[in-house]
Write a protein that holds these residues in place. Sequence first.
Motif, PDB file in Angstrom:
ATOM      1  N   ILE A 358      13.258  90.168  43.963  1.00 20.79           N
ATOM      2  CA  ILE A 358      13.190  91.538  43.410  1.00 20.79           C
ATOM      3  C   ILE A 358      12.020  91.663  42.450  1.00 20.79           C
ATOM      4  N   GLU A 359      11.830  90.676  41.580  1.00 18.81           N
ATOM      5  CA  GLU A 359      10.728  90.744  40.612  1.00 18.81           C
ATOM      6  C   GLU A 359       9.379  90.725  41.320  1.00 18.81           C
ATOM      7  N   ASN A 360       9.265  89.888  42.345  1.00 16.10           N
ATOM      8  CA  ASN A 360       8.001  89.867  43.121  1.00 16.10           C
ATOM      9  C   ASN A 360       7.752  91.213  43.800  1.00 16.10           C
ATOM     10  N   LYS A 361       8.849  91.819  44.287  1.00 13.21           N
ATOM     11  CA  LYS A 361       8.718  93.123  44.935  1.00 13.21           C
ATOM     12  C   LYS A 361       8.290  94.195  43.933  1.00 13.21           C
ATOM     13  N   ILE A 362       8.862  94.141  42.729  1.00 11.09           N
ATOM     14  CA  ILE A 362       8.486  95.108  41.674  1.00 11.09           C
ATOM     15  C   ILE A 362       7.023  94.925  41.293  1.00 11.09           C
ATOM     16  N   ASP A 363       6.613  93.648  41.164  1.00 13.65           N
ATOM     17  CA  ASP A 363       5.197  93.394  40.845  1.00 13.65           C
ATOM     18  C   ASP A 363       4.297  93.936  41.948  1.00 13.65           C
ATOM     19  N   SER A 364       4.715  93.768  43.176  1.00 16.74           N
ATOM     20  CA  SER A 364       3.934  94.273  44.306  1.00 16.74           C
ATOM     21  C   SER A 364       3.822  95.794  44.252  1.00 16.74           C
ATOM     22  N   ILE A 365       4.960  96.452  43.905  1.00 15.03           N
ATOM     23  CA  ILE A 365       4.946  97.925  43.804  1.00 15.03           C
ATOM     24  C   ILE A 365       4.031  98.376  42.668  1.00 15.03           C
ATOM     25  N   ASN A 366       4.082  97.680  41.529  1.00 15.88           N
ATOM     26  CA  ASN A 366       3.205  98.034  40.403  1.00 15.88           C
ATOM     27  C   ASN A 366       1.734  97.898  40.791  1.00 15.88           C
ATOM     28  N   GLU A 367       1.426  96.837  41.516  1.00 16.71           N
ATOM     29  CA  GLU A 367       0.039  96.661  41.960  1.00 16.71           C
ATOM     30  C   GLU A 367      -0.376  97.772  42.918  1.00 16.71           C
ATOM     31  N   GLU A 368       0.566  98.169  43.791  1.00 15.88           N
ATOM     32  CA  GLU A 368       0.274  99.243  44.742  1.00 15.88           C
ATOM     33  C   GLU A 368       0.054 100.571  44.012  1.00 15.88           C
ATOM     34  N   ILE A 369       0.902 100.856  43.008  1.00 14.89           N
ATOM     35  CA  ILE A 369       0.741 102.083  42.209  1.00 14.89           C
ATOM     36  C   ILE A 369      -0.596 102.070  41.478  1.00 14.89           C
ATOM     37  N   SER A 370      -0.929 100.916  40.902  1.00 17.20           N
ATOM     38  CA  SER A 370      -2.205 100.800  40.184  1.00 17.20           C
ATOM     39  C   SER A 370      -3.379 100.996  41.132  1.00 17.20           C
ATOM     40  N   LYS A 371      -3.270 100.436  42.330  1.00 18.24           N
ATOM     41  CA  LYS A 371      -4.339 100.568  43.317  1.00 18.24           C
ATOM     42  C   LYS A 371      -4.511 102.025  43.756  1.00 18.24           C
ATOM     43  N   ILE A 372      -3.373 102.679  44.064  1.00 16.45           N
ATOM     44  CA  ILE A 372      -3.431 104.084  44.497  1.00 16.45           C
ATOM     45  C   ILE A 372      -3.979 104.966  43.369  1.00 16.45           C
ATOM     46  N   SER A 373      -3.526 104.710  42.123  1.00  9.19           N
ATOM     47  CA  SER A 373      -4.011 105.492  40.982  1.00  9.19           C
ATOM     48  C   SER A 373      -5.510 105.335  40.804  1.00  9.19           C
ATOM     49  N   SER A 374      -5.982 104.086  40.931  1.00 11.81           N
ATOM     50  CA  SER A 374      -7.412 103.831  40.796  1.00 11.81           C
ATOM     51  C   SER A 374      -8.202 104.547  41.887  1.00 11.81           C
ATOM     52  N   GLU A 375      -7.676 104.468  43.123  1.00 15.10           N
ATOM     53  CA  GLU A 375      -8.357 105.152  44.226  1.00 15.10           C
ATOM     54  C   GLU A 375      -8.346 106.667  44.031  1.00 15.10           C
ATOM     55  N   TRP A 376      -7.213 107.179  43.518  1.00 17.81           N
ATOM     56  CA  TRP A 376      -7.113 108.617  43.303  1.00 17.81           C
ATOM     57  C   TRP A 376      -8.114 109.086  42.250  1.00 17.81           C
ATOM     58  N   PHE A 377      -8.187 108.352  41.131  1.00 16.09           N
ATOM     59  CA  PHE A 377      -9.107 108.766  40.074  1.00 16.09           C
ATOM     60  C   PHE A 377     -10.560 108.656  40.535  1.00 16.09           C
ATOM     61  N   ASP A 378     -10.866 107.630  41.339  1.00 12.98           N
ATOM     62  CA  ASP A 378     -12.218 107.533  41.896  1.00 12.98           C
ATOM     63  C   ASP A 378     -12.509 108.721  42.810  1.00 12.98           C
ATOM     64  N   LYS A 379     -11.514 109.071  43.629  1.00 12.85           N
ATOM     65  CA  LYS A 379     -11.681 110.206  44.530  1.00 12.85           C
ATOM     66  C   LYS A 379     -11.828 111.509  43.743  1.00 12.85           C
ATOM     67  N   SER A 380     -11.015 111.666  42.701  1.00  7.73           N
ATOM     68  CA  SER A 380     -11.091 112.864  41.874  1.00  7.73           C
ATOM     69  C   SER A 380     -12.450 112.967  41.182  1.00  7.73           C
ATOM     70  N   GLU A 381     -12.959 111.832  40.712  1.00  9.22           N
ATOM     71  CA  GLU A 381     -14.271 111.824  40.056  1.00  9.22           C
ATOM     72  C   GLU A 381     -15.371 112.177  41.043  1.00  9.22           C
ATOM     73  N   ASP A 382     -15.266 111.644  42.265  1.00  9.28           N
ATOM     74  CA  ASP A 382     -16.263 111.977  43.288  1.00  9.28           C
ATOM     75  C   ASP A 382     -16.227 113.464  43.638  1.00  9.28           C
ATOM     76  N   MET A 383     -15.003 114.035  43.710  1.00  3.91           N
ATOM     77  CA  MET A 383     -14.886 115.464  43.989  1.00  3.91           C
ATOM     78  C   MET A 383     -15.547 116.293  42.897  1.00  3.91           C
ATOM     79  N   SER A 384     -15.344 115.884  41.641  1.00  4.56           N
ATOM     80  CA  SER A 384     -15.952 116.611  40.529  1.00  4.56           C
ATOM     81  C   SER A 384     -17.477 116.525  40.584  1.00  4.56           C
ATOM     82  N   LYS A 385     -17.978 115.313  40.865  1.00  2.18           N
ATOM     83  CA  LYS A 385     -19.433 115.152  40.951  1.00  2.18           C
ATOM     84  C   LYS A 385     -20.011 115.990  42.090  1.00  2.18           C
ATOM     85  N   ASN A 386     -19.330 115.985  43.237  1.00  9.44           N
ATOM     86  CA  ASN A 386     -19.817 116.773  44.374  1.00  9.44           C
ATOM     87  C   ASN A 386     -19.799 118.264  44.063  1.00  9.44           C
ATOM     88  N   ARG A 387     -18.769 118.700  43.347  1.00 11.09           N
ATOM     89  CA  ARG A 387     -18.687 120.130  43.043  1.00 11.09           C
ATOM     90  C   ARG A 387     -19.756 120.543  42.041  1.00 11.09           C
TER      91      ARG A 387
END
Length: 473
Positions: A358-387
């Motif tokens: 369970i703890e390994n699974k939670i750590d995996s989920i946290n890493e996935e959330i962090s990865k998605i958040s990082s990708e989202w903020f990069d995407k959001s920043e790129d959208m702002s720059k393009n606009r």
Amino acid sequence: LNAYGQFTGILNMVRSIIMVGWLIFFTNLLIHVILRGLWIGAIGLRYVSREIEYDTLEYNKVFTDHLKKRVGSYDDFIERLEKICSVLFAFTFLLFLLFLSGMLFFLIFGMLMNLAMLPDEPRKWLIGVCIVYFFIGLFVFIDFITLGSFKKIENEWFSKIYLYVYRFYSTITLSFLYRPILYNFIDHKYTRRIFYFVIPYIFILLTFEDFITVDNHPHFPPEYYGLTEGLLIKEHYYEDLWVEHLAYLDQDHYRQEHKYIPRVFFKQFYLDKDLSSFFVRMLQSDQDMLSDNGKIDPFNKPGISFSLFGNDQFQGEFEKEQKRIYRDSLILPLKKEKLALLRKKVFEADQNIDTAFIENKIDSINEEISKISSEWFDKSEDMSKNRITQIRDFYLENIEFSIDSTDYKDSLTCYFHVHPNYHEKGLICFFPTQFISEGNHTYKFRRKRKTNRNSENLSTYKVDLPFIKLEVE
């Protein structure tokens, strides 16, 4: 006033109320001081010389009778001055409050019309509300200028209905504040005659500057034609000339002449460097042009917003939709899975469960959330720059800039900029000048603009401004 958008109209209305109110009070109280001084002088003369004794003047009978009829008693003259001075203060406040009521009526009408003109279908019924509001208000105004002719109609049903209408407009225009002064004015013959002068007096104050114009140089070309033909030097379009002009003014005149920079503001009239610039001011109508013609979504929701419940409401609809997808489709499922694992670990701790799994699974989920958040903020920043790039490029597409007959548009390097003058927002564009020969030249600037909010067509604003290239040291 740089708030722009819907708030600009309100600020302009407030400014108009203050300026006209100042003019009303200044004019009336100046007249009062003059007349009160005349009244004091008349009383002082009355103490020394008593009444006018026409017989001691020894005029013939024709002139004596005429003067007695036209000039009359000296005490009557003093009494007339006293009446005018006594009424003038109340007349001043009544005049201003009546003007304020009129401004509030049109302010509410303008706000309703702005809401009615929004593209949302359900709000079109507001046009009908605006029409009813305006014409019933006109009905009340006719009653006002006829000194309550509708209030004299002996019909119980009409009176009851009109009473509700009267109270409604009395509330929204704040006219209940000056009703005692108003009715005390119109119930007396002398003050009623003065009241009839209210509307023409306000009209005279508003249009006084246009009553008399003097032109000692009728052959001097109008500003518009001088600017479009490149034959007029106006310091307001050049920063170096404008700063020099303001430096000669004292503090009072500086405040009077310091104003908004024009649509295009050049750095130099006397060009003495290898690089110069001009500032293009953003206009209120640009947001419609960018949205309708450029199909570019804004960064923020236009208009007045309140940030009490967070900053999301300042975001445009596109950002809100993207954030909703990111939250609901990507983050929430992972958070729900993580919460379920935590509950299982807590409530089933006494059973044989693999807590390490369970703890390994939670750590995996946290890493996935962090990865998605990082990708989202990069995407959001790129959208702002393009606009940002889209907005700047759209402005440049609708700008033409040349010096004499040479096109300099491809040589422009532009950045968004807040000008220090009155914090005007816009673009500052730099261009090279080392290849411009010494002597007289002309900036030729053209800019597309939207003059009709409901039309796709654009008009062209143009100025041709002379300048001088000096020897570069």
